[in-house]
Design a protein around this motif. Structure first.
Motif, mmCIF file in Angstrom:
data_model
loop_
_atom_site.group_PDB
_atom_site.id
_atom_site.type_symbol
_atom_site.label_atom_id
_atom_site.label_comp_id
_atom_site.label_asym_id
_atom_site.label_seq_id
_atom_site.Cartn_x
_atom_site.Cartn_y
_atom_site.Cartn_z
ATOM 1 N N LYS A 1 0.841 -1.213 0.000
ATOM 2 C CA LYS A 1 0.000 0.000 0.000
ATOM 3 C C LYS A 1 0.867 1.252 0.000
ATOM 4 O O LYS A 1 0.576 2.210 -0.724
ATOM 5 C CB LYS A 1 -0.947 0.012 1.208
ATOM 6 N N LYS A 2 1.936 1.256 0.798
ATOM 7 C CA LYS A 2 2.840 2.415 0.854
ATOM 8 C C LYS A 2 3.481 2.678 -0.507
ATOM 9 O O LYS A 2 3.826 3.810 -0.829
ATOM 10 C CB LYS A 2 3.943 2.186 1.891
ATOM 11 N N GLN A 3 3.664 1.629 -1.295
ATOM 12 C CA GLN A 3 4.269 1.758 -2.624
ATOM 13 C C GLN A 3 3.245 2.142 -3.693
ATOM 14 O O GLN A 3 3.580 2.235 -4.860
ATOM 15 C CB GLN A 3 4.946 0.447 -3.006
ATOM 16 N N GLY A 4 2.000 2.343 -3.303
ATOM 17 C CA GLY A 4 0.967 2.755 -4.252
ATOM 18 C C GLY A 4 0.309 1.608 -4.994
ATOM 19 O O GLY A 4 -0.369 1.831 -6.007
ATOM 20 N N ILE A 5 0.472 0.399 -4.508
ATOM 21 C CA ILE A 5 -0.146 -0.755 -5.164
ATOM 22 C C ILE A 5 -1.651 -0.751 -4.873
ATOM 23 O O ILE A 5 -2.073 -0.628 -3.732
ATOM 24 C CB ILE A 5 0.505 -2.083 -4.685
ATOM 25 N N LYS A 6 -2.426 -0.894 -5.939
ATOM 26 C CA LYS A 6 -3.895 -0.901 -5.837
ATOM 27 C C LYS A 6 -4.503 -2.239 -6.232
ATOM 28 O O LYS A 6 -5.665 -2.491 -5.971
ATOM 29 C CB LYS A 6 -4.481 0.186 -6.733
ATOM 30 N N CYS A 7 -3.711 -3.070 -6.919
ATOM 31 C CA CYS A 7 -4.255 -4.327 -7.442
ATOM 32 C C CYS A 7 -3.275 -5.475 -7.224
ATOM 33 O O CYS A 7 -2.085 -5.337 -7.489
ATOM 34 C CB CYS A 7 -4.544 -4.173 -8.937
ATOM 35 N N LEU A 8 -3.827 -6.593 -6.767
ATOM 36 C CA LEU A 8 -3.071 -7.828 -6.603
ATOM 37 C C LEU A 8 -3.558 -8.830 -7.634
ATOM 38 O O LEU A 8 -4.759 -9.097 -7.720
ATOM 39 C CB LEU A 8 -3.285 -8.420 -5.210
ATOM 40 N N MET A 9 -2.645 -9.383 -8.413
ATOM 41 C CA MET A 9 -2.977 -10.446 -9.354
ATOM 42 C C MET A 9 -2.217 -11.685 -8.906
ATOM 43 O O MET A 9 -0.995 -11.655 -8.777
ATOM 44 C CB MET A 9 -2.580 -10.055 -10.782
ATOM 45 N N PHE A 10 -2.949 -12.758 -8.666
ATOM 46 C CA PHE A 10 -2.362 -14.000 -8.184
ATOM 47 C C PHE A 10 -2.444 -15.074 -9.252
ATOM 48 O O PHE A 10 -3.422 -15.156 -9.996
ATOM 49 C CB PHE A 10 -3.146 -14.532 -6.975
ATOM 50 N N PHE B 1 -7.393 -3.841 -1.668
ATOM 51 C CA PHE B 1 -6.872 -3.979 -3.030
ATOM 52 C C PHE B 1 -7.941 -4.559 -3.951
ATOM 53 O O PHE B 1 -8.761 -5.360 -3.524
ATOM 54 C CB PHE B 1 -5.679 -4.956 -3.059
ATOM 55 N N LYS B 2 -7.870 -4.193 -5.225
ATOM 56 C CA LYS B 2 -8.609 -4.922 -6.247
ATOM 57 C C LYS B 2 -7.813 -6.201 -6.472
ATOM 58 O O LYS B 2 -6.580 -6.166 -6.517
ATOM 59 C CB LYS B 2 -8.727 -4.098 -7.516
ATOM 60 N N THR B 3 -8.519 -7.311 -6.590
ATOM 61 C CA THR B 3 -7.822 -8.596 -6.613
ATOM 62 C C THR B 3 -8.410 -9.513 -7.678
ATOM 63 O O THR B 3 -9.625 -9.571 -7.855
ATOM 64 C CB THR B 3 -7.948 -9.278 -5.233
ATOM 65 N N ALA B 4 -7.524 -10.233 -8.365
ATOM 66 C CA ALA B 4 -7.953 -11.243 -9.334
ATOM 67 C C ALA B 4 -6.951 -12.382 -9.341
ATOM 68 O O ALA B 4 -5.793 -12.219 -8.956
ATOM 69 C CB ALA B 4 -8.066 -10.654 -10.732
#
Length: 158
Positions: free
Chosen positions: A21-30, A59-62
């Protein structure tokens, strides 16, 4: 060719979501098999489902899988805590790029998390997002899978 993931962790449970989050990540793709569920099992461990609850609101996640079995992907979509997209053809980043475009997230605001350097991590690098290489969620993989995994990991740099 050497691939350098941004992070190299024992398993998905070691991911530091606050740092992302601190790095500006908004989406996790697994990735799916071996990353979030035991390969070809078609089910999530309860521990993994509980773990998803710790970050799903942040996070938005997929889940982006190379699996081409429509019934398997359909079943995964029914039980997964987020959207599951099959037929990804990683390391080609096209499906990941289309997903990010559909949710209006730039690649530099996303991270690809997977257990395979030559598919998951390479796809993330080609897309231009952060990457997290994780070990298999199944500590009891068969000997052939462990050998192939070790061989493939020889392509990464720490």
């Amino acid at each position: 060719m050497f691939i350098k993931p941004d992070y190299n962790l024992k398993n998905v449970y070691e991911i530091n979501f606050e740092e992302l989050k601190k790095q500006g990540i908004k989406c996790l793709m697994f990735d799916l098999d071996s990353t979030l569920m035991i390969s070809k099992s078609g089910k999530f461990m309860q521990e993994t489902l509980n773990w998803f609850k710790t970050f799903e609101n942040d996070f938005k996640t997929a889940i982006i899988s190379n699996n081409k079995n429509p019934k398997y992907i359909e079943n995964a979509n029914k039980i997964a805590p987020c959207k599951v997209i099959g037929y990804a053809n990683k390391p080609n980043p096209k499906v990941m790029k289309e997903y990010l475009s559909s949710i209006k997230v730039n690649p530099n605001e996303a991270v690809m998390i997977g257990d395979r350097p030559l598919t998951d991590i390479l796809a993330g690098k080609l897309l231009g997002c952060k990457t997290i290489l994780v070990g298999s969620i199944n500590p009891n993989e068969n000997i052939q899978t462990r050998f192939i995994r070790a061989l493939e990991r020889s392509t990464i740099r720490s």
